[in-house]
Design a protein around this motif. Sequence first.
Motif, short mmCIF file in Angstrom:
data_model
loop_
_atom_site.label_atom_id
_atom_site.label_comp_id
_atom_site.label_asym_id
_atom_site.label_seq_id
_atom_site.Cartn_x
_atom_site.Cartn_y
_atom_site.Cartn_z
N ALA A 5 -6.50 -6.68 -1.35
CA ALA A 5 -7.45 -5.73 -0.79
C ALA A 5 -7.11 -4.30 -1.20
O ALA A 5 -8.00 -3.50 -1.52
CB ALA A 5 -7.50 -5.85 0.74
N VAL A 6 -5.82 -3.96 -1.20
CA VAL A 6 -5.39 -2.63 -1.63
C VAL A 6 -5.77 -2.42 -3.10
O VAL A 6 -6.31 -1.37 -3.48
CB VAL A 6 -3.87 -2.44 -1.41
CG1 VAL A 6 -3.37 -1.16 -2.08
CG2 VAL A 6 -3.55 -2.44 0.07
N ALA A 8 -8.11 -3.91 -4.82
CA ALA A 8 -9.57 -3.80 -4.93
C ALA A 8 -10.05 -2.41 -4.55
O ALA A 8 -10.97 -1.86 -5.19
CB ALA A 8 -10.24 -4.87 -4.07
N GLN A 9 -9.42 -1.81 -3.54
CA GLN A 9 -9.80 -0.45 -3.15
C GLN A 9 -9.43 0.56 -4.24
O GLN A 9 -10.20 1.48 -4.50
CB GLN A 9 -9.14 -0.06 -1.83
CG GLN A 9 -9.80 -0.68 -0.62
CD GLN A 9 -11.19 -0.12 -0.39
OE1 GLN A 9 -12.16 -0.56 -1.00
NE2 GLN A 9 -11.29 0.86 0.49
N LEU A 10 -8.27 0.39 -4.86
CA LEU A 10 -7.90 1.29 -5.95
C LEU A 10 -8.90 1.20 -7.09
O LEU A 10 -9.32 2.22 -7.65
CB LEU A 10 -6.50 0.96 -6.47
CG LEU A 10 -5.35 1.45 -5.61
CD1 LEU A 10 -4.02 0.86 -6.10
CD2 LEU A 10 -5.28 2.97 -5.63
N ARG A 12 -12.03 0.23 -6.85
CA ARG A 12 -13.31 0.76 -6.38
C ARG A 12 -13.32 2.28 -6.35
O ARG A 12 -14.31 2.92 -6.71
CB ARG A 12 -13.59 0.21 -4.97
CG ARG A 12 -14.96 0.59 -4.42
CD ARG A 12 -15.17 0.05 -3.01
NE ARG A 12 -14.42 0.77 -2.00
CZ ARG A 12 -14.75 1.96 -1.48
NH1 ARG A 12 -15.83 2.57 -1.91
NH2 ARG A 12 -14.01 2.52 -0.57
N LEU A 13 -12.22 2.88 -5.93
CA LEU A 13 -12.18 4.33 -5.72
C LEU A 13 -11.90 5.14 -6.99
O LEU A 13 -12.19 6.34 -7.02
CB LEU A 13 -11.13 4.67 -4.67
CG LEU A 13 -11.45 4.19 -3.26
CD1 LEU A 13 -10.26 4.40 -2.34
CD2 LEU A 13 -12.70 4.88 -2.71
#
Length: 147
Positions: A5-6, A8-10, A12-13
């Motif tokens: 999840a971490v 995926a956020q990197l 995405r951002l």
Amino acid sequence: PDHPAVAAQLVRLCRPGARIRPPAWRPGGAIASFFATLAKYQPSPPDGAGNPLDWGRPDHVTRLLGDAFDLDFLEAESPQLALSAEALWTLFTTTFGPVKALAASLDDGRREHFHRDFLDFYHQYRVPGGISSPREYLLILGKRRDG
């Protein structure tokens, strides 16, 4: 605790061309031993929680981020310096959130055992004039690929 999840956020951002530079403690070093000392006094992590030291393994980071980032890695060390192990105990239990909270959560007997184990851990890194404990880390150097 959820490494995918971490990651995926990197992804995405970060826009294409963005750079990331997160440091991570390397497994197998002094920080891993320090975490093991703390673990004796902490509740078990929740099921499925990732090991934070896995971020210090290039293969783990590459599996998580390698499809979206060009990655390089730099291994380095930042020693923990102090005049004494007791000085580190005072510093950590008054200013470092995880150790401060852990010490505060323990009854007097367990806190004293934790205190002794903490001092024993740092005593192994005595040098003339104090303590110099290695803190081995991995600097993750990533550049977000286009598309």
